[in-house]
Design a protein around this motif. Structure first.
Motif, PDB file in Angstrom:
ATOM      1  N   ALA B  62       0.777  -1.146  -0.074  1.00 56.90           N
ATOM      2  CA  ALA B  62       0.080  -0.572  -0.016  1.00 56.90           C
ATOM      3  C   ALA B  62       0.897   0.757   0.294  1.00 56.90           C
ATOM      4  N   VAL B  63       0.562   1.933  -0.376  1.00 58.92           N
ATOM      5  CA  VAL B  63       1.429   3.457  -1.171  1.00 58.92           C
ATOM      6  C   VAL B  63       0.730   4.783  -0.562  1.00 58.92           C
ATOM      7  N   ARG B  64       1.134   5.913  -1.092  1.00 57.33           N
ATOM      8  CA  ARG B  64       0.621   6.680  -1.725  1.00 57.33           C
ATOM      9  C   ARG B  64       0.525   7.447  -3.326  1.00 57.33           C
ATOM     10  N   SER B  65      -0.091   7.107  -3.660  1.00 61.30           N
ATOM     11  CA  SER B  65      -0.224   7.385  -5.687  1.00 61.30           C
ATOM     12  C   SER B  65       0.383   8.094  -5.538  1.00 61.30           C
ATOM     13  N   ILE B  79      10.448   3.747  -2.399  1.00 59.31           N
ATOM     14  CA  ILE B  79       9.289   4.043  -1.634  1.00 59.31           C
ATOM     15  C   ILE B  79       9.417   3.900  -0.155  1.00 59.31           C
ATOM     16  N   PHE B  80       9.703   4.862   0.427  1.00 58.18           N
ATOM     17  CA  PHE B  80      10.376   4.341   2.011  1.00 58.18           C
ATOM     18  C   PHE B  80       8.506   4.432   3.092  1.00 58.18           C
ATOM     19  N   ASN B  81       7.838   4.802   2.476  1.00 57.50           N
ATOM     20  CA  ASN B  81       6.013   4.753   3.748  1.00 57.50           C
ATOM     21  C   ASN B  81       5.692   4.505   2.262  1.00 57.50           C
ATOM     22  N   ALA B  82       5.607   2.811   2.888  1.00 57.56           N
ATOM     23  CA  ALA B  82       4.583   2.020   1.931  1.00 57.56           C
ATOM     24  C   ALA B  82       4.243   1.022   3.471  1.00 57.56           C
ATOM     25  N   ALA B  83       3.300  -0.260   3.073  1.00 54.35           N
ATOM     26  CA  ALA B  83       3.042  -0.959   3.649  1.00 54.35           C
ATOM     27  C   ALA B  83       2.033  -2.093   3.361  1.00 54.35           C
ATOM     28  N   ARG B  84       3.378  -4.141   3.403  1.00 50.64           N
ATOM     29  CA  ARG B  84       2.660  -4.876   2.788  1.00 50.64           C
ATOM     30  C   ARG B  84       1.637  -5.387   2.969  1.00 50.64           C
ATOM     31  N   VAL B  85       0.943  -5.597   2.252  1.00 47.63           N
ATOM     32  CA  VAL B  85      -0.337  -5.357   2.159  1.00 47.63           C
ATOM     33  C   VAL B  85      -1.101  -7.212   0.566  1.00 47.63           C
ATOM     34  N   GLY B  88      -6.923  -8.622   0.856  1.00 51.98           N
ATOM     35  CA  GLY B  88      -8.502  -8.448   1.603  1.00 51.98           C
ATOM     36  C   GLY B  88      -8.085  -7.228   2.560  1.00 51.98           C
ATOM     37  N   ASN B  89      -6.271  -7.249   2.592  1.00 50.59           N
ATOM     38  CA  ASN B  89      -6.053  -6.475   3.901  1.00 50.59           C
ATOM     39  C   ASN B  89      -6.642  -4.820   4.081  1.00 50.59           C
ATOM     40  N   VAL B  90      -6.618  -4.509   4.986  1.00 47.19           N
ATOM     41  CA  VAL B  90      -6.812  -3.438   4.573  1.00 47.19           C
ATOM     42  C   VAL B  90      -5.871  -2.326   4.250  1.00 47.19           C
ATOM     43  N   VAL B  91      -6.325  -1.655   3.264  1.00 49.70           N
ATOM     44  CA  VAL B  91      -5.468  -0.310   3.054  1.00 49.70           C
ATOM     45  C   VAL B  91      -5.406   0.688   4.198  1.00 49.70           C
ATOM     46  N   PRO B  92      -4.212   0.572   4.862  1.00 49.30           N
ATOM     47  CA  PRO B  92      -3.841   1.892   6.163  1.00 49.30           C
ATOM     48  C   PRO B  92      -3.903   3.272   5.599  1.00 49.30           C
ATOM     49  N   GLN B  93      -5.007   3.629   6.907  1.00 52.74           N
ATOM     50  CA  GLN B  93      -5.216   5.455   6.387  1.00 52.74           C
ATOM     51  C   GLN B  93      -3.692   6.088   6.132  1.00 52.74           C
ATOM     52  N   ASP B  94      -4.346   7.215   4.831  1.00 46.93           N
ATOM     53  CA  ASP B  94      -2.756   7.758   4.294  1.00 46.93           C
ATOM     54  C   ASP B  94      -2.471   7.000   3.546  1.00 46.93           C
ATOM     55  N   PHE B  95      -2.544   5.654   3.381  1.00 46.63           N
ATOM     56  CA  PHE B  95      -2.771   5.601   1.657  1.00 46.63           C
ATOM     57  C   PHE B  95      -3.423   5.201   0.417  1.00 46.63           C
ATOM     58  N   ASP B  96      -3.691   4.896  -0.831  1.00 42.37           N
ATOM     59  CA  ASP B  96      -5.244   5.384  -1.831  1.00 42.37           C
ATOM     60  C   ASP B  96      -3.809   4.246  -2.821  1.00 42.37           C
ATOM     61  N   ALA B  97      -3.531   3.943  -3.051  1.00 45.49           N
ATOM     62  CA  ALA B  97      -3.518   2.528  -4.097  1.00 45.49           C
ATOM     63  C   ALA B  97      -2.192   2.189  -3.472  1.00 45.49           C
ATOM     64  N   VAL B  98      -2.791   0.726  -3.910  1.00 42.67           N
ATOM     65  CA  VAL B  98      -1.486  -0.530  -3.915  1.00 42.67           C
ATOM     66  C   VAL B  98      -0.584  -1.228  -5.317  1.00 42.67           C
ATOM     67  N   VAL B  99       0.770  -1.621  -5.052  1.00 42.25           N
ATOM     68  CA  VAL B  99       1.354  -1.292  -5.826  1.00 42.25           C
ATOM     69  C   VAL B  99       1.699  -3.294  -6.381  1.00 42.25           C
ATOM     70  N   TRP B 120      -6.206   5.114  -6.070  1.00 44.85           N
ATOM     71  CA  TRP B 120      -7.140   4.078  -5.752  1.00 44.85           C
ATOM     72  C   TRP B 120      -6.920   2.712  -6.817  1.00 44.85           C
ATOM     73  N   GLN B 121      -5.741   2.592  -7.117  1.00 42.24           N
ATOM     74  CA  GLN B 121      -5.706   2.022  -8.424  1.00 42.24           C
ATOM     75  C   GLN B 121      -5.214   0.516  -7.101  1.00 42.24           C
ATOM     76  N   HIS B 122      -6.693  -1.027  -7.404  1.00 40.66           N
ATOM     77  CA  HIS B 122      -6.263  -2.157  -7.099  1.00 40.66           C
ATOM     78  C   HIS B 122      -6.678  -1.637  -5.195  1.00 40.66           C
ATOM     79  N   VAL B 123      -7.467  -1.201  -5.200  1.00 39.23           N
ATOM     80  CA  VAL B 123      -8.201  -0.977  -3.866  1.00 39.23           C
ATOM     81  C   VAL B 123      -9.022  -1.325  -4.117  1.00 39.23           C
TER      82      VAL B 123
END
Lengths: 617, 617
Positions: B62-65, B79-85, B88-99, B120-123
């Motif tokens: 999950a990233v900021r697009s 990308i330094f600010n991202a979360a492994r998802v 079906g996992n929640v996209v954490p707040q502040d992120f708006d897309a998934v690579v 909002w891609q892949h979300v």
């Protein structure tokens, strides 16, 4: 041992199933009353005759037929040796016929008979219904509800039916059981609920195992138990290629993965395996992938166990839009089918594998075979019904602008046996669907330059056509927000828009222009949602600060609303359809007091114009 | 109060039902898993959105697009600010897309991304599947098994379904409950078992009351209880005009008899009444009368309670025989329908209202409307299917001489998805049915003057036709008796004969002539039974001392048998049908080792010629 590492085609997968799992029958005993809809596992024979002895077929007197010879209206014959019998009574020994009560006068010590009877007349002979040792039903016979009368009469209280056991193991640490409201990141386990319902309706005995977290040791133990207790095992989820998918490894460890990946869409990551000669299916987690795998893979496995696939009901229908597709994959697309005039039209549903409502909304599906590269709009295709034919014939297709009130119209027309199927394409989409004969009714709210709603657009796009506009209501559009944001506050605030071609989008653009606000100043102006409720929801979840929608959608989610404009929301139909029972039901529903009071409850509607009709040209 | 004393027509009865019992809905709560096949009583709304918050639609990060702008294969972006998802996992707040994971390289403290993503891609946005407050299902919706996935996911564990309660009261002192073997003069109570099965399959909640003897006080009390506990009451039997029929009086006493007698056949003595505004039906006691009344009268009553009648499936078929009928009555005739070449043919079953096997054997029925005076043979009529269309299409029509072995062939072909329907018309009847294209296969054993079986008759009656004769077996015919009676002992002994045109009758006549025995010396020579088993049964019950049948029938009932002649029992088919899957299945079944061993178990068959084929001309 993994025999296949690459994806195989659906047809190869079906061959594999037939080859690896030879036909076999597993039966169990069910009570007679539980047997309808199931199939006999063995032939059923009559253990005694019915009736076992001769019975009277009439109310009357049992006689020796030779005693009645010559009896007539004019010359009744006196019978001293006879017995009064009702229908169903035993004909006592020594008697061989029954004289009907209306041909008998009862005297003090004898009967007068005014009609002669031949031997065995009005007698139900022993075995008339069935004879001892006769076969009542062969094996594999589908028991029909009305047959329970005969089976009960023949002394059967239990039936041995074909009933393979299917174990269903739900895996995934994110799952909660159904009935528990999921926390963020949790999902209700619903795929094994669906599988159990679908497979037991085909005659299988389904056993759902407890939710199993993503822990290989726990999954392995549950799989061992499932294989011991069932004839077929289905492991739900854990079949795609995420970080925590152990299904394939565990099947390989305990038995054999025959294939991992079948070229179907949705449903590609399916696993077909074998443990102790028993089929093991890894079912993907997306609900519509699971649905497809149950129907296209697990059902054929079940038919190897003597439970044939349900009878397909196919009809010809014209596609309302193009369906693109890559060759090499069998695709299954959910459809809404309805009959407009003499032809059926089929509208593809969302192809998102997570949208379960697509299945609820669909009444048919289309199978696009592997070799096909999609279909153009208007192509005539064979579609497979998922509902009763009558409910497809009663489908009322409503395509265009969305309003929450359409749900209530759907409920009201259902009482009149009409199924309203609403497709949200926006006002312009509805206009074009009506033009192309892809819907019965198009809801719209298109403000013309003349200040009137809808008429100028209809004159332009459906020139010369005889149309009737039925007003659903006047309604208030405005800005929805958590904090009371108004139109003039939009610049710089994250926004959620409606799709291009929707009346609401066009209204917004009109109002922005009027207020001198440039769209570029509104972040998120390009993000499109396709219903009022989706807009309100995006605002509620914080994804956007504001959007434009009708009052009822804002109210339903407890959000604030700043009115922007009042508009006329109308359903447009062709005049030639006014006598159609579906259109009649729609008009009746819109005109009903219960619809009006529902609008008032929803809020934000002007019902003084509800039910008003206008005609074009 | 009896409002009608005379019989009314079916159409008047249906009008009466609609008039006297206005539409109403009775509901009850069932668990979600019990809901498929039932209809919703109220609309069902989503109590929360699914998903409730944004979820990842892919495995990835999950990233900021905006952080991914410009990323490509050649120029990956760190990308330094991202979360492994995972999916079906929640996209954490502040992120708006998934690579997607395949576009990401994981480094020590950051990710390298080689593809940019749009907002909002892949979300999966919140509410993508369904939004809070949206209608999931309208009322009166027929719940389909696959919908349980969606309903479970949306948090529903119980569904309010339309489910009127029907009380079923069986009356009659002669009744025993099913499972108890009836003594002479007793009858198994099966009609309420059938009614419960048929009506609950339509969605009703059925309650069967204990067997009620023919005692007015007891019946009255049970009716009072039944009315209190149910929405519809059905009183079984006690509706004809025998000596112990109290139903009508009791309904009149507690409420109102609206009509006693509807011009339908079978089923005429039906009562339609009303107690405390609730419908009360007096259902006649003959099983096929009850069947007809459930279908034609009670089902329409149920549809007033929101449970529509099942969807009719009608096909065109040609009648194989004339059906006479009196005008003024709606008649319902059970049929066996099969497809021969391009056309469906329909053979009427026995019209005896006590023969429940007719319903088991039937796969369709014909409704002859009131005005019609019957139909001639070969008339094309619309028939209503009672089985799946596929099972009608797979029907193998076997018409002609009867043999107990046909039951076993029926069982063997069923495994090949072929439904064998056997009609017993005797060898000559089969010959004519084959000639008229009314059956696929005609079993026969007609001894010609040339000493050969069947060929001379086929040459005469089907001259020039290309035929194949498949030998089922050689078989022994003889005299069946309790005491070892032989052919020469027949004069003076009560006899049971087979019908004219049957091969066995013709064989008997041939043998009597050979032995110089005149038929007039044999009492009962004129009495006809239509199967070997019926002959044996008449001997077993003492109705006759002797008859002629095959050995297997005598053996099945434990009777004695004196052989008279050996004969060749053949199935005759048209050569053009040899490739038909039904005929193939028949030939395979006759040739199978399991059929041969079954014949040997039955006894009296010469299996050395089983499966031998001959051709004509």
């Amino acid at each position: 041992m993994t025999r296949y590492l690459t994806t195989i085609t659906l047809s190869e997968a079906l061959d594999l199933i037939r080859r690896e799992f030879p036909p076999s029958i597993v039966s169990r005993i069910v009570s007679l009353t539980d047997s309808p809809g199931r199939r006999t596992a063995v032939p059923i024979f009559a253990r005694y005759s019915v009736p076992e002895i001769h019975l009277s077929a009439m109310d009357g007197i049992a006689v020796r037929s030779r005693d009645t010879i010559g009896a007539s209206e004019q010359h009744p014959v006196a019978i001293f040796n006879a017995a009064r019998v009702n229908t169903g009574n035993v004909v006592p020994q020594d008697f061989d016929a029954v004289v009907m009560i209306e041909d008998v006068w009862e005297e003090d010590h004898h009967f007068l008979v005014r009609k002669s009877v031949s031997p065995w007349q009005h007698v139900r002979p022993a075995g008339e219904d069935i004879g001892e040792s006769e076969m009542i039903l062969p094996s594999r016979h589908l028991i029909r509800p009305f047959e329970l009368g005969a089976l009960a009469a023949y002394g059967l209280t239990e039936i041995e039916v074909i009933s393979p056991g299917i174990g269903l193991i739900p895996t995934g640490s994110e799952l909660v059981p159904h009935g528990v409201r999921p926390l963020p990141g949790q999902v209700v386990e619903s795929n094994t609920v669906m599988a159990a319902s679908m497979l037991s309706s085909l005659g299988a005995r389904c056993k759902r195992y407890p939710l199993t977290p993503d822990e290989p040791d726990i999954i392995r133990e549950t799989v061992r138990t499932g294989i011991r207790e069932n004839d077929i095992l289905v492991i739900s989820a854990g079949s795609s290629a995420g970080t925590k998918d152990y299904t394939s490894d565990i099947i390989a460890e305990l038995g054999e993965v025959l294939v991992h990946g079948v070229a179907i869409r949705p449903g590609k990551p399916v696993i077909i395996g074998k443990i102790e000669h028993k089929p093991v299916i890894g079912m993907p987690g997306y609900p519509l992938s699971a649905f497809t795998v149950i129907r296209e893979i697990i059902t054929p496995v079940l038919s190897q166990f003597g439970l044939p696939e349900p009878e397909p009901v196919l009809i010809r229908a014209h596609l309302t839009s193009t369906i693109p597709k890559d060759p090499g994959t069998d695709e299954f697309v959910l459809l809404t089918v309805g009959k407009i005039g003499d032809r059926y039209v089929a509208s593809p549903q969302s192809r998102g594998a997570g949208v379960q409502m697509s299945a609820v909304r669909a009444n048919a599906y289309l199978h696009l075979p592997s070799a096909i590269e999609g279909y153009e709009a208007e192509t005539e295709v064979m579609v497979q019904l998922m509902s009763l034919q009558s409910s497809v014939d009663d489908a009322l297709l409503v395509t265009g602008s969305h309003d929450p009130a359409l749900d209530y119209l759907a409920d009201l027309v259902q009482v009149r046996n009409v199924e309203l199927h609403s497709t949200h394409l926006g006002s312009m989409g509805g206009l074009l669907a009506l033009k192309r004969h892809h819907c019965h009714a198009a809801p719209m709210h298109l403000l013309g330059e003349d200040g009137d709603y809808n008429t100028s657009y209809l004159r332009k796009f459906l020139a010369g056509e005889e149309l009737v506009m039925l007003c659903v209501a006047g309604r208030q559009q405005g800005i929805v927000s958590r904090d009371g944001t108004g139109l003039d506050d939009l610049p710089g605030r994250p926004f959620i828009n409606r799709q291009r071609g929707s009346g609401t989008r066009m209204l917004l653009d009109h109002e922005l222009k009027k207020h001198g606000i440039r769209p570029e100043t509104i972040p998120g102006y390009e993000r499109e949602a396709i219903t009022h409720l989706a807009v309100a929801l995006a605002v509620k979840t914080g994804e956007a600060d504001a959007g434009m929608c009708v009052y009822s959608a804002a109210k339903a989610l407890g959000l604030r609303f700043v009115p922007v404009a009042d508009e006329r929301y109308e359903l447009v139909v062709r005049k030639e359809h006014l006598d159609d029972h579906r259109i009649k039901a729609l008009f009746e529903a819109v005109g009903s007091p219960s619809f009006r009071s529902r609008l008032e409850l929803l809020g934000g509607y002007d019902t003084t114009i509800t039910g008003v009709t206008r005609e074009l040209p």
